[in-house]
Write an enzyme that holds these catalytic residues in place. Structure first.
Site, PDB file in Angstrom:
ATOM      1  N   LYS A  22       0.821  -1.213   0.000  1.00  9.19           N
ATOM      2  CA  LYS A  22       0.000   0.000   0.000  1.00  9.19           C
ATOM      3  C   LYS A  22       0.862   1.273   0.000  1.00  9.19           C
ATOM      4  O   LYS A  22       0.626   2.186  -0.785  1.00  9.19           O
ATOM      5  CB  LYS A  22      -0.851  -0.093   1.269  1.00  9.19           C
ATOM      6  CG  LYS A  22      -1.861   0.940   1.504  1.00  9.19           C
ATOM      7  CD  LYS A  22      -2.801   0.475   2.637  1.00  9.19           C
ATOM      8  CE  LYS A  22      -2.111  -0.155   3.827  1.00  9.19           C
ATOM      9  NZ  LYS A  22      -1.539   0.762   4.793  1.00  9.19           N
ATOM     10  N   ARG A  99      -8.854   3.438   9.361  1.00  9.75           N
ATOM     11  CA  ARG A  99      -8.386   2.114   9.737  1.00  9.75           C
ATOM     12  C   ARG A  99      -9.529   1.242  10.236  1.00  9.75           C
ATOM     13  O   ARG A  99      -9.404   0.029  10.323  1.00  9.75           O
ATOM     14  CB  ARG A  99      -7.396   2.333  10.868  1.00  9.75           C
ATOM     15  CG  ARG A  99      -6.432   1.240  11.141  1.00  9.75           C
ATOM     16  CD  ARG A  99      -5.250   1.351  10.230  1.00  9.75           C
ATOM     17  NE  ARG A  99      -4.049   0.750  10.750  1.00  9.75           N
ATOM     18  CZ  ARG A  99      -2.846   1.080  10.307  1.00  9.75           C
ATOM     19  NH1 ARG A  99      -2.704   1.991   9.382  1.00  9.75           N
ATOM     20  NH2 ARG A  99      -1.799   0.476  10.769  1.00  9.75           N
ATOM     21  N   ARG A 138      11.660  -5.906   4.989  1.00  8.19           N
ATOM     22  CA  ARG A 138      11.710  -4.566   4.404  1.00  8.19           C
ATOM     23  C   ARG A 138      12.559  -3.580   5.209  1.00  8.19           C
ATOM     24  O   ARG A 138      12.682  -3.698   6.420  1.00  8.19           O
ATOM     25  CB  ARG A 138      10.309  -4.018   4.148  1.00  8.19           C
ATOM     26  CG  ARG A 138       9.541  -3.659   5.380  1.00  8.19           C
ATOM     27  CD  ARG A 138       8.118  -3.248   5.029  1.00  8.19           C
ATOM     28  NE  ARG A 138       7.375  -2.917   6.224  1.00  8.19           N
ATOM     29  CZ  ARG A 138       6.112  -2.530   6.234  1.00  8.19           C
ATOM     30  NH1 ARG A 138       5.436  -2.458   5.098  1.00  8.19           N
ATOM     31  NH2 ARG A 138       5.517  -2.232   7.364  1.00  8.19           N
ATOM     32  N   ARG A 172      11.829  -0.751  10.550  1.00 10.52           N
ATOM     33  CA  ARG A 172      10.859  -0.326  11.558  1.00 10.52           C
ATOM     34  C   ARG A 172      10.906  -1.252  12.757  1.00 10.52           C
ATOM     35  O   ARG A 172      10.999  -2.462  12.588  1.00 10.52           O
ATOM     36  CB  ARG A 172       9.448  -0.317  10.944  1.00 10.52           C
ATOM     37  CG  ARG A 172       9.234   0.840  10.017  1.00 10.52           C
ATOM     38  CD  ARG A 172       7.928   0.761   9.282  1.00 10.52           C
ATOM     39  NE  ARG A 172       6.779   0.349  10.098  1.00 10.52           N
ATOM     40  CZ  ARG A 172       5.530   0.404   9.681  1.00 10.52           C
ATOM     41  NH1 ARG A 172       5.258   0.860   8.467  1.00 10.52           N
ATOM     42  NH2 ARG A 172       4.545   0.023  10.455  1.00 10.52           N
ATOM     43  N   ARG A 183      -0.566  -7.134  14.000  1.00 10.23           N
ATOM     44  CA  ARG A 183      -1.114  -6.110  13.094  1.00 10.23           C
ATOM     45  C   ARG A 183      -2.027  -6.734  12.043  1.00 10.23           C
ATOM     46  O   ARG A 183      -3.048  -6.162  11.658  1.00 10.23           O
ATOM     47  CB  ARG A 183       0.024  -5.329  12.426  1.00 10.23           C
ATOM     48  CG  ARG A 183       0.417  -4.134  13.283  1.00 10.23           C
ATOM     49  CD  ARG A 183       1.801  -3.599  13.025  1.00 10.23           C
ATOM     50  NE  ARG A 183       2.098  -3.277  11.654  1.00 10.23           N
ATOM     51  CZ  ARG A 183       3.332  -3.319  11.158  1.00 10.23           C
ATOM     52  NH1 ARG A 183       4.348  -3.677  11.904  1.00 10.23           N
ATOM     53  NH2 ARG A 183       3.549  -2.998   9.909  1.00 10.23           N
TER      54      ARG A 183
END
Ligand code: AMP
Length: 227
Positions: A22, A99, A138, A172, A183
């Site tokens: 996204k 959200r 990532r 992160r 999550r």
């Protein structure tokens, strides 16, 4: 959507699981259209770095993969979209907001108050199996924020950002398997109900997010009338 709006004034909501591409797609779309990419996660991460009491509260929640309270989130979004930060003629590519259905409901009230509306909701579909590998691999450039991945998108020269040449990268703190699982559960439980919510309003466009980055970007460009 029938009437033709100026591309830069479009308001687009991107929905998809964490790690589903996204953010990458939102950045590509910002580059090709000039519509500002607004990531609530990024706003909160900056906020957390500020070290204020509120920032630290937000950080404690984010580090566990929990949501920041609606009141704060909605206040920040209204200020970012309709405060003095950006030209009022510009639209937005919302990444990470709304959200939940309650956030989307209050967001409709905020938009109404400012005589504004959402033009497109883009749903990037990715199955759970792909996500853990995608997220835990990532990392991004400290300087320009360009995203990379250990397997799917390494910098062309190892250790050097393709875009700005910087040599420092970050991961992160919430990109660990345990937090990602948390999550993902939150996404399926709280965010996915937004799909029927926006489908009912005739705004929803779904794309298979497992394909090539460029193919997904091409689909999104087509949806918003660029191609
Ligand atoms: P993201 O970068 O979108 O994965 O967001 C990172 C973290 O920021 C989330 O795990 C939440 O703690 C917080 N966050 C981002 N967007 C929202 C939102 N719309 N409502 C509540 N919390 C959010």
């Amino acid at each position: 959507m029938t009437e033709k709006k100026d591309l830069k004034s479009l308001r687009i909501v991107m929905i998809g699981p964490p790690g589903g591409g996204k953010g990458t797609q939102a950045r590509i779309l910002q580059e090709s259209t000039g519509i500002p990419h607004i990531s609530t996660g990024e706003i909160f991460r900056n906020y957390a770095r500020s070290g204020t009491e509120l920032g630290l509260k937000a950080k404690a929640l984010m580090d566990q993969g929990l949501l920041v309270p609606d009141e704060l989130t909605l206040e920040i979004i209204e200020d970012r979209l309709f405060g003095k930060v950006q030209d009022e003629k510009l639209g937005c590519i919302l990444d990470g907001f709304p959200r939940t259905v309650p956030q989307a409901e209050v967001f409709e009230e905020i938009l109404d108050r400012h005589d504004a509306k959402i033009d497109y909701v883009i749903n990037i579909k990715v199955a759970n199996d792909y996500i853990i590998e995608r997220i835990t691999g990532r990392f991004s450039c400290v300087k320009c924020g360009e995203m990379y991945h250990d397997s799917f998108k390494k910098p062309k020269i190892e250790g050097v950002c393709d875009v700005c040449g910087a040599t420092k990268f970050v991961r992160r703190v919430d990109d660990t398997v345990e937090v990602v699982q948390n999550r993902l559960n939150k996404y399926r439980e709280l965010t996915e109900p937004l799909l029927p919510f926006y489908d009912k309003r005739g705004l929803l466009h779904s794309v298979d997010g497992v394909g090539e980055i460029d193919d997904v970007a091409g689909f999104i460009a087509k949806v918003i009338g660029m191609k």
